[in-house]
Design an enzyme around this catalytic site. Sequence first.
Site, PDB file in Angstrom:
ATOM      1  N   ARG A 139       5.777  -5.847  -0.491  1.00 20.27           N
ATOM      2  CA  ARG A 139       6.004  -5.580  -1.914  1.00 20.27           C
ATOM      3  C   ARG A 139       7.290  -4.804  -2.177  1.00 20.27           C
ATOM      4  O   ARG A 139       7.814  -4.833  -3.273  1.00 20.27           O
ATOM      5  CB  ARG A 139       4.773  -4.910  -2.529  1.00 20.27           C
ATOM      6  CG  ARG A 139       3.604  -5.898  -2.643  1.00 20.27           C
ATOM      7  CD  ARG A 139       2.330  -5.248  -3.117  1.00 20.27           C
ATOM      8  NE  ARG A 139       1.862  -4.198  -2.242  1.00 20.27           N
ATOM      9  CZ  ARG A 139       1.116  -4.382  -1.157  1.00 20.27           C
ATOM     10  NH1 ARG A 139       0.742  -5.581  -0.806  1.00 20.27           N
ATOM     11  NH2 ARG A 139       0.723  -3.359  -0.426  1.00 20.27           N
TER      12      ARG A 139
ATOM     13  N   GLU B 188      -2.945   3.705   8.012  1.00 20.69           N
ATOM     14  CA  GLU B 188      -4.264   4.314   7.898  1.00 20.69           C
ATOM     15  C   GLU B 188      -5.380   3.428   8.440  1.00 20.69           C
ATOM     16  O   GLU B 188      -6.450   3.912   8.778  1.00 20.69           O
ATOM     17  CB  GLU B 188      -4.563   4.740   6.454  1.00 20.69           C
ATOM     18  CG  GLU B 188      -4.540   3.641   5.428  1.00 20.69           C
ATOM     19  CD  GLU B 188      -3.150   3.340   4.855  1.00 20.69           C
ATOM     20  OE1 GLU B 188      -3.095   2.829   3.732  1.00 20.69           O
ATOM     21  OE2 GLU B 188      -2.139   3.580   5.520  1.00 20.69           O
TER      22      GLU B 188
END
Length: 182
Positions: free
Chosen positions: A71, A108
């Site tokens: 993105r 994460e």
Amino acid sequence: MDSTLYESTLSDLKDKIKSYPDFPKEGIVFRDIFSVLRDPACLRNILDLMVAKIELLKWTDVDVVVGLESRGFILAPLLAVKLNAGFVPVRKKGRLPGVCKEIAYTLEYRSDVLEIQQDSIHQGQRVLIIDDLIATGGSLGATCKLLSGLNANVVGCLVLLELEQLHGSKNVEAPVESLITF
């Protein structure tokens, strides 16, 4: 842009960002910027706000704007045009032709490898890194190290969204600024 309009526009954008709990895995809340990018007025506001932030920070004197897959690719070339700079992508391993420099990193919920074409950045060039979101800082931190290995001068990193509770900017060797925080 005056500060009241700036804050009001940021608030409107934040309200329009969709959230998807437990995506891509349980416990993660995915903040989806596509909900604002498909609205031309919102996209224009994002670019205007990012340019205003870049000007405020005095990060306008750059040679190259680097966008992170995927993105960051949407915003970085648009900002590069506004800053009269080149655009260089940082992609996941195996997606760029030619000789590439790579770095492994951890997010994460997974690990990966990023790479950049070795001849895309020249020693001493001033670079601004753009991404849509910073969570743990894994990909931004890795990109800074990758660019350091090419002897680039990373001016800073600008992201649209920051997940503050994860303290990702502490894992990045360059200044990190965000427009919207969650």
